[in-house]
Design an enzyme around this catalytic site. Structure first.
Site, PDB file in Angstrom:
ATOM      1  CE  LYS A  25      58.006 -11.013  27.751  1.00  0.00           C
ATOM      2  NZ  LYS A  25      56.982 -10.001  27.729  1.00  0.00           N
ATOM      3  NE  ARG A  83      51.351 -13.239  29.281  1.00  0.00           N
ATOM      4  CZ  ARG A  83      52.266 -14.039  28.758  1.00  0.00           C
ATOM      5  NH1 ARG A  83      53.544 -13.862  29.035  1.00  0.00           N
ATOM      6  NH2 ARG A  83      51.914 -15.013  27.954  1.00  0.00           N
TER       7      ARG A  83
HETATM    8  N1  HH2 Z   1      54.535 -11.581  26.757  1.00  0.00           N
HETATM    9  C1  HH2 Z   1      54.413 -12.708  26.018  1.00  0.00           C
HETATM   10  C2  HH2 Z   1      53.168 -13.116  25.553  1.00  0.00           C
HETATM   11  N2  HH2 Z   1      52.048 -12.430  25.866  1.00  0.00           N
HETATM   12  N3  HH2 Z   1      50.994 -10.623  26.971  1.00  0.00           N
HETATM   13  C3  HH2 Z   1      51.077  -9.501  27.728  1.00  0.00           C
HETATM   14  N4  HH2 Z   1      49.970  -8.826  28.063  1.00  0.00           N
HETATM   15  N5  HH2 Z   1      52.293  -9.044  28.177  1.00  0.00           N
HETATM   16  C4  HH2 Z   1      53.461  -9.665  27.877  1.00  0.00           C
HETATM   17  O1  HH2 Z   1      54.528  -9.167  28.286  1.00  0.00           O
HETATM   18  C5  HH2 Z   1      53.394 -10.857  27.083  1.00  0.00           C
HETATM   19  C6  HH2 Z   1      52.125 -11.307  26.632  1.00  0.00           C
HETATM   20  C7  HH2 Z   1      55.638 -13.525  25.712  1.00  0.00           C
HETATM   21  O2  HH2 Z   1      55.832 -14.523  26.683  1.00  0.00           O
HETATM   22  P1  HH2 Z   1      55.414 -16.090  26.568  1.00  0.00           P
HETATM   23  O3  HH2 Z   1      53.926 -16.239  26.464  1.00  0.00           O
HETATM   24  O4  HH2 Z   1      56.028 -16.842  27.656  1.00  0.00           O
HETATM   25  O5  HH2 Z   1      56.118 -16.582  25.267  1.00  0.00           O
HETATM   26  P2  HH2 Z   1      55.595 -16.856  23.810  1.00  0.00           P
HETATM   27  O6  HH2 Z   1      55.015 -15.603  23.271  1.00  0.00           O
HETATM   28  O7  HH2 Z   1      56.848 -17.302  23.070  1.00  0.00           O
HETATM   29  O8  HH2 Z   1      54.549 -17.929  23.920  1.00  0.00           O
END
Ligand code: HH2
Length: 375
Positions: free
Chosen positions: A319, A353
């Site tokens: 992040k 995660r």
């Molecule tokens: N962060 C993201 C997405 N989903 N779910 C939980 N429970 N906790 C988190 O911190 C979280 C989440 C963001 O990360 P990522 O999936 O890599 O990116 P994007 O939302 O751009 O797909």
């Protein structure tokens, strides 16, 4: 009532403000129980704790063990039942901070999560636009690889939640995630979670073989979500608003107090919808309606959120606050992300995660063996 960790001057000032004290004592360290009940506060003072009074509550100071012992001595002794109940609640919170709920306390419908170590949820983005890896791989291949690297859960998402991401229609989200979940549940032995805020997508994912619903809105976006997720396990994350406008809502006068209260409201929505508490994990939502400083402070004082009594899932991986600290672009934030994972594990996180499963598992093997050592 809640427990507040006092690690530095800023924590001490915030705790004084939460109690409504005009003059902040910047030197408070250790833990404070913020107690609205005046009878309990007086009892804690008589039991030997230093108690500072304010118009919104009293701060009873000590270590977690001192606070727990003082609360125990009052749980039977106080005259009023309401005050005895508050003492029992304080004992429960102190015990949960002392021994945070592990990942294995998160009960899934079909799988049992491993005991004795910090667990890893591997991120599988079936999206063209995720912030760190959008469109960078075939999601089925990616999921299989993360399973081999030692993921405990695979979290499949079909809509990016990064700030200002373009919303995706439910039909398109389903088209992205259904084949991925079907294949991963057939070809791995791992529990699969669906990262969505839409009931229709959650229902399709559960049909395809997922058993956890990871709702970043904490059941606040889609009123049908509780019904769709009733038979599943839930990860309820804290955020405010939508990815399109959440950063304008990153305003807190009491960061931990407000995040905790809003997570309790999410828990209540789940309970009211008939989801048993054992099926629920909570997540502070790093990067969601949070500034960089909010993310760092939540990570540093994560243990405080253990008092909610449920396993904590945390996503720090790649992040932007990691990029701010390291100067690295998203795909190059592995070392920074692993450092965050180790800190989170020692601050009470149950499930991390992450995008980089192998590196995280290796670092957690060290962190967990140090954390649980005794000679
Ligand atoms: N962060 C993201 C997405 N989903 N779910 C939980 N429970 N906790 C988190 O911190 C979280 C989440 C963001 O990360 P990522 O999936 O890599 O990116 P994007 O939302 O751009 O797909």
């Amino acid at each position: 009532m809640r427990l507040i960790e006092l690690q530095n001057e800023s924590d001490a000032r915030q705790a004084c403000a939460a109690a409504g004290r005009d003059v902040a004592d910047a030197n408070l360290r250790g833990w404070a129980a913020l107690v609205p009940d005046a009878v309990l506060a007086e009892g804690l003072r008589q039991a030997g704790l230093v108690v500072l009074q304010g118009p919104r509550g009293s701060l009873a100071l000590g270590s977690i063990a001192q606070i727990w012992l003082a609360a125990r001595s009052l749980a039977e002794a106080l005259d009023r039942e309401a005050a005895r109940g508050a003492a029992r609640e304080l004992m429960r919170r102190a015990a949960a901070v002392e021994s945070p709920a592990p990942g294995s306390a998160w009960q899934l419908p079909r799988h049992r999560l491993p005991e004795g170590r910090t667990l890893v949820m591997g991120v599988v983005n079936a999206t063209p636009d995720s912030f760190s890896d959008g469109g960078a791989y075939d999601p089925i291949e990616r999921g299989l690889r993360l399973a081999e690297e030692g993921a405990d859960i695979l979290d499949v998402g079909g809509e990016s939640t990064r700030p200002n991401a373009a919303p995706v229609e439910a039909a398109e989200e389903r088209r992205r995630i259904e084949p991925v979940i079907r294949e991963l549940s057939r070809r791995t032995a791992l529990p699969i979670s669906i990262d969505t805020t839409k009931a229709a997508v959650a229902a399709a994912a559960l049909d395809a073989g997922a058993e956890i619903v990871n709702d970043v809105s904490g059941l606040s976006r889609d009123p049908e979500m509780v019904r769709a997720a009733r038979g599943a396990a839930l990860c309820l994350m804290h955020m405010r608003g939508t990815p399109q406008q959440m950063q304008s809502r990153a305003v807190y006068s009491d960061l931990h107090g407000e995040v905790e209260q809003e997570l309790i409201e999410a828990l209540e929505r789940a309970r009211a919808g008939g989801v048993p508490e054992e099926r629920i994990a909570l997540d502070p939502g790093l990067g969601f309606a949070k500034t960089g400083a909010h993310n760092l402070t939540l990570l540093r004082r994560l243990r405080e959120l253990s008092q909610l009594g449920r396993p904590l899932v945390v996503g720090a991986s790649r992040k932007s606050f990691i990029g701010t600290a390291t100067g690295r672009a998203a795909p190059d934030r592995v070392i920074g992300s692993v450092a965050a994972a180790v800190l989170l594990a020692s601050n009470g996180a149950a499930v991390l995660r992450v995008h980089d499963v192998a590196a995280t598992r290796e670092a957690l093997a060290v962190a967990d063996s140090v954390r649980t050592s005794g000679a």
